[in-house]
Design an enzyme around this catalytic site. Structure first.
Site, mmCIF file in Angstrom:
data_model
loop_
_atom_site.group_PDB
_atom_site.id
_atom_site.type_symbol
_atom_site.label_atom_id
_atom_site.label_comp_id
_atom_site.label_asym_id
_atom_site.label_seq_id
_atom_site.Cartn_x
_atom_site.Cartn_y
_atom_site.Cartn_z
ATOM 1 N N ASP A 166 -30.882 -24.489 24.787
ATOM 2 C CA ASP A 166 -30.172 -24.034 23.522
ATOM 3 C C ASP A 166 -31.321 -23.323 22.691
ATOM 4 O OD1 ASP A 166 -28.808 -23.389 21.131
ATOM 5 O OD2 ASP A 166 -28.032 -25.452 20.792
HETATM 6 C C1 BGC Z 1 -26.397 -22.786 18.985
HETATM 7 C C2 BGC Z 1 -25.767 -22.538 20.230
HETATM 8 C C3 BGC Z 1 -25.640 -20.959 20.392
HETATM 9 C C4 BGC Z 1 -27.114 -20.441 20.170
HETATM 10 C C5 BGC Z 1 -27.010 -18.799 20.489
HETATM 11 C C6 BGC Z 1 -27.572 -22.158 18.615
HETATM 12 O O1 BGC Z 1 -28.112 -22.239 17.337
HETATM 13 O O2 BGC Z 1 -26.471 -24.300 18.994
HETATM 14 O O3 BGC Z 1 -24.643 -23.154 20.383
HETATM 15 O O4 BGC Z 1 -24.969 -20.709 21.426
HETATM 16 O O5 BGC Z 1 -27.442 -20.540 18.777
HETATM 17 O O6 BGC Z 1 -26.812 -18.056 19.290
#
Ligand code: BGC
Length: 768
Positions: free
Chosen positions: A271
């Site tokens: 993530d």
């Molecule tokens: C989130 C993810 C997301 C990623 C990219 C993160 O803060 O937890 O679900 O895909 O950001 O935007």
């Protein structure tokens, strides 16, 4: 660290990187070069710095992005013909900026995952996935960072709307359908957030302590179904720690479970900014670090030079990344049309939104209501209807149809006096909006505002003017924060007063009141439900919100959604409340999942706690009769399956679709089990009055097995299993049995993921 602060820090590092002269591979190539080498050749030829760059994305806010607003981009090596891959959020539609390709591009906001799970319609979810896939492909991107599939462990988790259900079978099957749909368009899906990201508080550090059994049967199980049946191109690890280790640094999770037990051979990414040790991430098999930064690249280069990290490990991870990239439309030289079929997608949203709505109450068959009637719309959510949540799950749709617009479109006559009062309130909410946290976007200013207070005289006047009333109760949420019992689960005094005043005034004139729950998760209903005539849960149904709700109110669509999570009577009835969002509650370091496998209905049904509305519940305008149940074979064949067949007939006066739910009650055996568990489901086609459909549902041996930690195996105890089928756990007219003659060891697994701190799982039936 606040998002903005993090963002800025990352950007500085990106600049450093450029200054350091490591930019060769950062040039973004829209087209693959003519020279295409095999993965092995490419890896053999790559310099160490290229390898370290390849396992990191191109950074936060990469200024050379071809599509602005994508969440991240993989590193390209044009000299080897390796293109960049553009990865974008998120579960309910494509999240990119509006200004694109020299014009304005609004993507489609589909119903959120919870609303899709409430349809219990796998084919519909696959169609939604395919529509999302088409937008990805034709808007010049390569993969979506979806579906999100974490279990809804507690109603206050800020991201529940992005997730499907409290039940792993429903969540896993839905996710697999979405993945199949997306990938049928030749773009990638990313199953996230692996695993146990069931709360948002301290999400970058919190440690989730979960027993092996609860992991395997509940939290991992949803992912396992989605991985095995959907075969996603990518999996995203979560931010949190699991049993002591960051999931992205957890060798046992990624190598033993995901790649070993489940045979997964796709790519694993972090993530955004997840974990704290790039070398440990490489070793654990987390192939790609997103969004990528200079320190990570530098750390990896140094680790290889210092012989702390084996270059062969990097090569293996790069192999997964290259396999992923070679499947993408950009690598294959696809020419995006820049014109996906938005009109068709909008129609799909309207249909899917309506089909996920759950009718909880319909006294005296108040609904449907003829569309020529005069309607009084109360609640700010009637005029600023929420179609999606916030955070990375937000979608920049062109327009979210409000309930007021939807009602007018359907031919209802909307009370203009109320409309202008609420209109002024909403305008003020936008004017008063202040940028506080990134997760309260301006678009949602009215949605996050408190409910408008309305004086009794105005309510009484509306009761004279109008034929019926709709009150919208609204809740929204987003990533990065959890909600509180008072501000989410319970009604505010203004909302309670509104319901009391409107029902009193309208009932005094023998006029009816329906409540629409425009919510992202379960809320309290017991204190007010007896006052109102009907309750419809609309969830966050996408950009056609108002039209979809109106379709159900007019009867154009007979409600056919079912709750994918329990609606408890009180928040304190939830088994996880003692451990949500963790310990200490104000700044949690650990979350102890001491309810074990007793999540949601598994707890309520087994312990005998009455739910306000149970998991699987939902009414219809049609009436269905179940008959002709047949279980074949009667003795469960080892390694085989049984098929449960039955007929469903519409014996009512209105057409409708029926969700058929199949629950299994295991014999009292060696291991503590819930009284019943969902083991299959199906949805009929639209049945006209008098029509019937024959339905068959298969149950395989893994479905009836439990995870025995001591044996690290899935085991189905011997004895008689009761199978019940019907509309919901409160209406299961068909029952039969099958027998497991001798205990079946269905599958042995790796013996890993021990909790790092003591966690005592609840065993309600043993305690009795
Ligand atoms: C989130 C993810 C997301 C990623 C990219 C993160 O803060 O937890 O679900 O895909 O950001 O935007």
């Amino acid at each position: 660290m606040a998002f903005a602060e993090r963002n800025e820090k990352m950007m500085k590092r990106q600049i450093l990187l450029i200054v350091a002269g490591l930019t060769a591979g950062f040039s973004l190539s829209a087209q693959p070069s003519m020279k295409r080498n095999s993965d092995i050749e490419v890896i053999k030829t790559m310099k160490l710095i290229e390898k370290a760059s390849m396992v990191c994305g191109t950074g936060w806010n990469d200024s050379s992005q071809m599509v602005t607003g994508v969440a991240g981009t993989t590193f390209g090596l044009p000299e080897y013909g390796i293109t960049n891959a553009l990865l974008t959020d998120g579960p309910a539609g494509v999240r990119i900026n509006v200004d694109q390709f020299g014009t304005k591009v609004h993507t489609t906001a589909f119903p959120v995952n919870t609303a899709m799970a409430a349809t219990w319609d796998l084919a519909l979810e696959e169609a939604v996935g395919a529509a999302v896939g088409e937008e990805i492909k034709d808007l010049n991107m390569d993969a979506i960072l979806a579906p999100a599939i974490n279990i809804q462990r507690n109603p206050l988790c800020g991201r529940n709307f992005e997730y499907y259900s409290e039940d792993p079978l429903l969540a896993g099957k839905m996710a697999a359908s979405y993945i199949r749909g997306v990938q049928s368009e030749g773009v990638g899906a990313t199953l996230k957030h692996f695993v146990a990201n069931n709360s948002e508080t301290n999400r970058f550090t919190v440690n989730c302590v979960v027993s092996q059994r609860a992991l395997r049967e509940i939290y991992l199980r949803a992912f396992e179904i989605a991985v095995r049946e959907g075969r996603p191109w990518a999996v995203m690890t979560s931010y949190n720690r699991l049993n002591g280790f960051y999931t992205s640094q957890n060798h046992e999770l990624l190598k033993d479970v995901l790649r070993g037990d489940w045979n997964y051979n796709g790519m694993v990414m972090t993530d955004w900014g997840g974990g704290n040790d790039p070398v440990a991430q490489m070793k654990a098999g987390n192939d790609l670090l997103m969004p990528g930064n200079y320190d990570q690249i530098k750390g990896i280069v140094e680790a290889v030079k210092d012989k702390v990290l084996d270059e062969a490990t990097l090569d293996e991870n790069i192999g997964h990344i290259l396999t992923f990239v070679r499947k993408t439309p950009r690598y294959r030289g696809y020419q995006p049309t820049l014109a996906p079929d938005f009109a068709a997608h909008r129609k799909l949203v309207r249909k899917a939104g309506a089909e996920g709505m759950v009718l909880l109450k319909n006294s005296g068959s108040m609904l449907p209501v003829a569309s020529r009637k005069k309607v009084a719309l109360f609640g700010k959510g009637s005029y600023a209807t929420a179609g999606c949540g916030t955070g990375s799950g937000y979608v920049n749709a062109e327009h979210f149809v409000t309930l007021e617009e939807g009602m007018a479109n359907s031919g209802y006559r909307v009370d203009e006096t109320l409309k202008s009062a609420y209109g002024a309130y909403i305008k003020k909410a936008f004017a008063d909006w202040k940028e506080t946290e990134w997760y309260f976007p301006k678009e949602a200013a009215a949605i996050y505002a408190t409910e408008m207070e309305i004086d009794e005289a105005s309510v009484r006047a509306a009761a004279v003017r109008d034929n019926f009333a709709v009150i919208t109760i609204q809740r929204c949420s987003g990533e990065g924060w959890d909600r509180k019992e008072k501000d989410y689960f319970e009604l505010s005094p203004a909302e309670s007063d509104l319901i009391s005043e409107v029902t009193a005034a309208f009932h005094a004139r023998r006029k009816k009141v329906v409540v629409v729950l425009n919510v992202s998760s379960a809320i309290e209903t017991v204190s007010w439900r007896d006052k109102v005539d009907a309750i419809l849960v609309s969830w966050l149904p996408g950009e056609e919100a108002g039209n979809s709700i109106a379709d159900v109110l007019t009867g154009k669509v007979s409600p056919c959604g079912r709750l994918p999570m329990t609606f408890p009577e009180k928040y304190s009835d939830e088994p996880s409340t003692g451990n949500f969002p963790g310990e200490p509650a104000d700044n949690p370091a650990n979350v102890f999942y001491s309810e074990g496998i007793y999540v949601g209905y598994r707890y309520f049904a087994t312990v005998g706690v009455k739910a306000a509305y149970p998991f699987g519940y939902g009414l219809s305008y049609a009436t269905f009769k179940y008959s002709n149940m047949w279980v074949d074979p009667k003795f469960f064949p080892e390694g085989g399956k049984v098929t449960v067949s039955f007929s469903v007939t519409n014996v009512g006066k209105k057409a409708g679709r029926e969700v058929c739910e199949l629950y299994v009650e295991a014999p009292n055996g060696t291991i503590d089990k819930p009284v019943y568990e969902l083991k299959g489901f199906a949805k009929t086609r639209l049945l006209q009055p008098g029509e019937f459909e024959n339905v068959s549902i298969e149950i395989n041996s893994k479905e009836i097995a439990s995870y025995w930690s001591g044996m690290h195996a899935w085991v189905a105890d011997e004895g008689e299993y009761k199978v019940s089928v019907g509309s919901s756990p409160t209406s299961l007219p068909l029952e039969s049995i099958f027998t497991v003659r001798n205990r079946i060891v269905v599958e042995t697994t790796s013996d890993v993921l021990y909790p790092n701190l003591p966690v005592e799982d609840m065993e309600p039936r043993v305690q009795e």
